[in-house]
Scaffold this motif. Structure first.
Motif, PDB file in Angstrom:
ATOM      1  N   ALA A 154      93.754  84.354  -4.844  1.00 58.04           N
ATOM      2  CA  ALA A 154      93.225  85.794  -5.482  1.00 58.04           C
ATOM      3  C   ALA A 154      91.812  85.885  -4.607  1.00 58.04           C
ATOM      4  CB  ALA A 154      93.063  85.698  -6.886  1.00 58.04           C
ATOM      5  N   ARG A 155      90.992  84.801  -4.418  1.00 61.82           N
ATOM      6  CA  ARG A 155      89.693  84.776  -3.779  1.00 61.82           C
ATOM      7  C   ARG A 155      90.099  85.453  -2.309  1.00 61.82           C
ATOM      8  NH1 ARG A 155      87.421  81.928  -0.066  1.00 61.82           N
ATOM      9  NH2 ARG A 155      88.955  80.429  -0.352  1.00 61.82           N
ATOM     10  N   LEU A 156      91.022  85.205  -1.620  1.00 58.50           N
ATOM     11  CA  LEU A 156      91.237  85.635  -0.256  1.00 58.50           C
ATOM     12  C   LEU A 156      91.832  86.547  -0.392  1.00 58.50           C
ATOM     13  CD1 LEU A 156      92.800  82.249   1.196  1.00 58.50           C
ATOM     14  CD2 LEU A 156      90.472  83.387   1.397  1.00 58.50           C
ATOM     15  N   SER A 157      92.736  87.306  -1.244  1.00 56.33           N
ATOM     16  CA  SER A 157      93.293  88.577  -1.126  1.00 56.33           C
ATOM     17  C   SER A 157      92.109  89.454  -1.498  1.00 56.33           C
ATOM     18  CB  SER A 157      94.452  88.704  -2.219  1.00 56.33           C
ATOM     19  OG  SER A 157      94.058  88.559  -3.480  1.00 56.33           O
ATOM     20  N   ARG A 158      91.222  89.303  -2.242  1.00 57.57           N
ATOM     21  CA  ARG A 158      90.182  90.238  -2.759  1.00 57.57           C
ATOM     22  C   ARG A 158      89.272  90.173  -1.444  1.00 57.57           C
ATOM     23  NH1 ARG A 158      90.162  87.417  -7.784  1.00 57.57           N
ATOM     24  NH2 ARG A 158      88.410  86.101  -7.088  1.00 57.57           N
ATOM     25  N   LYS A 159      89.043  89.273  -0.775  1.00 55.35           N
ATOM     26  CA  LYS A 159      88.092  89.255   0.302  1.00 55.35           C
ATOM     27  C   LYS A 159      88.755  90.349   1.481  1.00 55.35           C
ATOM     28  CE  LYS A 159      86.479  86.218   4.189  1.00 55.35           C
ATOM     29  NZ  LYS A 159      84.877  86.803   4.353  1.00 55.35           N
TER      30      LYS A 159
ATOM     31  N   MET B  58     102.479  96.264   9.781  1.00 55.83           N
ATOM     32  CA  MET B  58     102.350  94.775   9.365  1.00 55.83           C
ATOM     33  C   MET B  58     101.068  94.838   8.624  1.00 55.83           C
ATOM     34  SD  MET B  58     104.999  93.792  11.220  1.00 55.83           S
ATOM     35  CE  MET B  58     105.890  95.191  10.793  1.00 55.83           C
ATOM     36  N   HIS B  59     100.142  95.555   8.613  1.00 57.70           N
ATOM     37  CA  HIS B  59      98.977  95.474   7.915  1.00 57.70           C
ATOM     38  C   HIS B  59      99.164  95.775   6.473  1.00 57.70           C
ATOM     39  CE1 HIS B  59      94.542  95.871   6.924  1.00 57.70           C
ATOM     40  NE2 HIS B  59      94.951  97.196   6.719  1.00 57.70           N
ATOM     41  N   TYR B  60      99.840  96.913   6.431  1.00 58.88           N
ATOM     42  CA  TYR B  60     100.370  97.396   5.202  1.00 58.88           C
ATOM     43  C   TYR B  60     101.186  96.396   4.360  1.00 58.88           C
ATOM     44  CZ  TYR B  60      98.666 102.384   5.746  1.00 58.88           C
ATOM     45  OH  TYR B  60      98.052 103.510   6.091  1.00 58.88           O
ATOM     46  N   ILE B  61     102.062  95.883   5.191  1.00 53.07           N
ATOM     47  CA  ILE B  61     102.847  94.759   4.321  1.00 53.07           C
ATOM     48  C   ILE B  61     102.287  93.741   3.953  1.00 53.07           C
ATOM     49  CG2 ILE B  61     104.744  92.990   5.016  1.00 53.07           C
ATOM     50  CD1 ILE B  61     105.921  94.986   7.119  1.00 53.07           C
ATOM     51  N   GLN B  62     101.346  93.188   4.582  1.00 52.18           N
ATOM     52  CA  GLN B  62     100.400  91.963   4.054  1.00 52.18           C
ATOM     53  C   GLN B  62      99.744  92.279   2.594  1.00 52.18           C
ATOM     54  OE1 GLN B  62     100.787  88.763   5.272  1.00 52.18           O
ATOM     55  NE2 GLN B  62     102.221  89.759   6.438  1.00 52.18           N
ATOM     56  N   HIS B  63      99.083  93.526   2.757  1.00 51.08           N
ATOM     57  CA  HIS B  63      98.226  93.983   1.607  1.00 51.08           C
ATOM     58  C   HIS B  63      99.047  94.268   0.612  1.00 51.08           C
ATOM     59  CE1 HIS B  63      94.089  93.974   2.754  1.00 51.08           C
ATOM     60  NE2 HIS B  63      94.551  94.317   4.000  1.00 51.08           N
ATOM     61  N   LEU B  64     100.447  94.771   0.529  1.00 56.38           N
ATOM     62  CA  LEU B  64     101.439  94.859  -0.458  1.00 56.38           C
ATOM     63  C   LEU B  64     101.819  93.652  -0.997  1.00 56.38           C
ATOM     64  CD1 LEU B  64     103.456  98.113   0.331  1.00 56.38           C
ATOM     65  CD2 LEU B  64     102.040  97.691  -1.542  1.00 56.38           C
ATOM     66  N   VAL B  65     102.197  92.762  -0.230  1.00 55.79           N
ATOM     67  CA  VAL B  65     102.611  91.380  -0.754  1.00 55.79           C
ATOM     68  C   VAL B  65     101.250  90.885  -1.435  1.00 55.79           C
ATOM     69  CG1 VAL B  65     103.000  89.130   0.030  1.00 55.79           C
ATOM     70  CG2 VAL B  65     104.322  90.881   1.310  1.00 55.79           C
ATOM     71  N   MET B  66     100.100  90.750  -0.811  1.00 56.65           N
ATOM     72  CA  MET B  66      99.018  90.099  -1.617  1.00 56.65           C
ATOM     73  C   MET B  66      98.869  90.757  -2.967  1.00 56.65           C
ATOM     74  SD  MET B  66      95.917  90.495   1.020  1.00 56.65           S
ATOM     75  CE  MET B  66      96.129  90.295   2.746  1.00 56.65           C
TER      76      MET B  66
ATOM     77  N   LEU C 269      89.648  74.257   4.549  1.00 57.81           N
ATOM     78  CA  LEU C 269      90.769  73.974   3.915  1.00 57.81           C
ATOM     79  C   LEU C 269      91.385  74.886   2.776  1.00 57.81           C
ATOM     80  CD1 LEU C 269      89.411  70.336   3.326  1.00 57.81           C
ATOM     81  CD2 LEU C 269      91.430  70.799   4.828  1.00 57.81           C
ATOM     82  N   ASP C 270      90.443  75.692   2.104  1.00 56.57           N
ATOM     83  CA  ASP C 270      91.035  76.553   1.203  1.00 56.57           C
ATOM     84  C   ASP C 270      91.484  77.922   1.737  1.00 56.57           C
ATOM     85  OD1 ASP C 270      88.440  77.657   1.942  1.00 56.57           O
ATOM     86  OD2 ASP C 270      87.548  77.619  -0.033  1.00 56.57           O
ATOM     87  N   TYR C 271      91.681  77.882   3.077  1.00 55.88           N
ATOM     88  CA  TYR C 271      92.517  79.066   3.728  1.00 55.88           C
ATOM     89  C   TYR C 271      93.764  78.792   3.727  1.00 55.88           C
ATOM     90  CZ  TYR C 271      88.331  81.724   4.638  1.00 55.88           C
ATOM     91  OH  TYR C 271      87.322  82.467   4.777  1.00 55.88           O
ATOM     92  N   GLU C 272      94.262  77.629   2.934  1.00 53.65           N
ATOM     93  CA  GLU C 272      95.912  77.706   2.734  1.00 53.65           C
ATOM     94  C   GLU C 272      96.384  78.797   1.895  1.00 53.65           C
ATOM     95  OE1 GLU C 272      98.596  74.460   0.456  1.00 53.65           O
ATOM     96  OE2 GLU C 272      97.062  73.762   1.803  1.00 53.65           O
ATOM     97  N   ILE C 273      97.360  79.514   2.551  1.00 56.12           N
ATOM     98  CA  ILE C 273      97.864  80.732   1.627  1.00 56.12           C
ATOM     99  C   ILE C 273      99.081  80.453   0.667  1.00 56.12           C
ATOM    100  CG2 ILE C 273      98.913  83.085   1.663  1.00 56.12           C
ATOM    101  CD1 ILE C 273      97.680  83.352   4.571  1.00 56.12           C
ATOM    102  N   ASP C 274     100.220  79.825   1.390  1.00 56.68           N
ATOM    103  CA  ASP C 274     101.408  79.483   0.626  1.00 56.68           C
ATOM    104  C   ASP C 274     101.910  78.389   1.508  1.00 56.68           C
ATOM    105  OD1 ASP C 274     103.667  79.355  -1.051  1.00 56.68           O
ATOM    106  OD2 ASP C 274     104.207  81.112  -0.576  1.00 56.68           O
ATOM    107  N   VAL C 275     101.965  77.291   1.228  1.00 54.57           N
ATOM    108  CA  VAL C 275     102.525  76.138   1.833  1.00 54.57           C
ATOM    109  C   VAL C 275     103.610  75.285   1.035  1.00 54.57           C
ATOM    110  CG1 VAL C 275     102.235  74.130   3.478  1.00 54.57           C
ATOM    111  CG2 VAL C 275     100.653  76.284   3.320  1.00 54.57           C
ATOM    112  N   ARG C 276     104.849  75.084   1.278  1.00 54.27           N
ATOM    113  CA  ARG C 276     105.799  74.500   0.573  1.00 54.27           C
ATOM    114  C   ARG C 276     106.622  73.543   1.385  1.00 54.27           C
ATOM    115  NH1 ARG C 276     108.569  80.116  -1.654  1.00 54.27           N
ATOM    116  NH2 ARG C 276     106.816  81.480  -1.579  1.00 54.27           N
TER     117      ARG C 276
END
Length: 389
Positions: free
Chosen positions: A108-113, A92-100, A225-232
């Protein structure tokens, strides 16, 4: 295999595979106790971090291993054979990093963090999606979990079940809806351990008992507020994320295939060593045993080809579909379950004894049949596509 042969084999493997193989022996020795007690294998993740395997799918440019799906499935298969609960959390951890790494929607700021933390520490992430009323989001419907936008941040309230790895996660990617007039739905990045967050120890399962898939409850939890990843808008989610669907299906498949291989190995040893008095020779000499083991080998050979070729296609950018990904998962997990069932058919009471690992492998492999995407949903989707309805 002799010690010398084992060392030669490891020397010919990529370093991350050699490290996984060494850890697998340790994890396999720990697995029975964790299964018996339903305890979480924290020590396994300390070992994975020390061996730089937590950052395997983090891009090399960010300090990680830079591995694609093919190498990740190899690691997950090795670890799934040793301790599938640990492998599931890791997948599950690997999936998230591949998707990022491949997503244009992840900030990008969050994925780098998160990449930096995965490289430097035991900082795991998983998506928290399933709810008591909603069931699996893969079947549609809006979540009950609500994110309310305020001047001081998002305020999150809800309950997520089957949250794999809950005891060790540092980050949650939470599937929630907004309370806006025009409702949006999607993922929010929530740090673990914030005030108002609690873990309810609800995971007492037949299989994968050490995966810590407990319930995580959010009670008016405040996060930036800037921890919104993908909301549609909800309709914008009708087209599945092919990266997410593909790697999820193939990683899950690799773990259950690993369980089947552990069962096969135990069975082969049992048949070679078991000498009934009325036979005067090992069970392995009987044509009936040879036929069933041959059938097991056939299923495992098919699994290996499906997993490896599909993961390789993903890595080179070959066009894949979510439906095809789910069919791979269905085929591999059903083959894996059939392998363990065949092994049980040859071992009588020995196979179901708690003193032998086969009964644990059986309990673990059965989870593949209910693991998203479920078989019925996969068949319906494939059938609708073929029929054009």
């Amino acid at each position: 295999m002799t010690s010398a042969a084992k060392e030669l084999s490891l020397a010919n493997e990529p370093e991350h595979i050699a490290r996984a193989l060494r850890l697998a022996e340790v994890f396999a020795a720990r697995a029975p106790a964790h299964d018996r007690d339903a305890s979480f294998p924290f020590e396994n993740f300390a070992d994975l971090s020390r061996e730089s395997l937590l950052a395997l799918t983090v891009p090399a440019a960010l300090g990680g291993g830079g591995a694609g799906a093919r190498e990740a499935t190899r690691v997950l298969g090795i670890l799934g054979k040793a301790d599938p609960s640990t492998a599931l959390v890791l997948s599950m951890h690997y999936i998230q990093h591949l998707v990022m790494a491949r997503s244009t929607r992840w900030p990008a700021r969050l994925s780098r963090k998160l990449a930096k933390e995965a490289v430097e520490s035991i900082a795991l992430i998983n998506a928290l999606r399933v709810e008591p009323e909603l069931g699996s989001p893969a079947r549609g419907g809006l979540p009950a979990t609500i994110a309310r936008r305020t001047e001081t941040g998002w305020r999150l309230t809800g309950r997520k079940v089957y949250s794999t790895g809950a005891p060790i996660l540092k980050w949650y990617a939470v599937w929630a809806k907004t309370d806006e007039q025009d409702v949006r739905v999607g993922q929010f990045l929530v740090p673990a351990g914030l005030p108002g967050t609690r873990i309810e120890q609800t995971w007492d399962h037949l299989g994968l008992r050490a995966s810590g898939s407990h319930t995580v409850v959010f009670d008016d939890v405040v996060f930036p507020l800037d921890y919104e990843i993908d909301v549609r808008r909800p309709d914008d989610w009708k087209v599945p994320d092919v990266t997410q669907a593909t790697v999820h299906a193939i990683f899950v498949a690799a773990i259950y295939d690993g369980i089947a291989r552990a069962a096969r190995d135990w069975l082969v040893t049992f048949l070679k060593e078991r000498v009934p008095a009325n036979l005067g020779a090992p069970l392995a000499t009987l044509p009936r045993m040879q036929e069933v083991v041959g059938g097991i080998e056939a299923r495992l050979a098919v699994n290996a080809r499906l997993i490896d070729s599909f993961a390789a296609d993903f890595d080179i950018g070959f066009p894949l579909s979510a439906i095809e990904s789910n069919i791979i998962k269905l085929t591999v997990t059903n083959n894996a379950a059939a392998v363990v069932e065949d092994a049980l058919s040859l071992t009588s009471n020995h196979g179901l004894s708690r003193t032998n690992p086969l009964e644990r492998h059986y309990r673990d492999v059965l989870c593949g049949r209910v693991h998203t995407p479920q078989d019925d949903a996969t068949r319906v989707s494939a059938g609708r596509f073929a029929l054009g309805v």
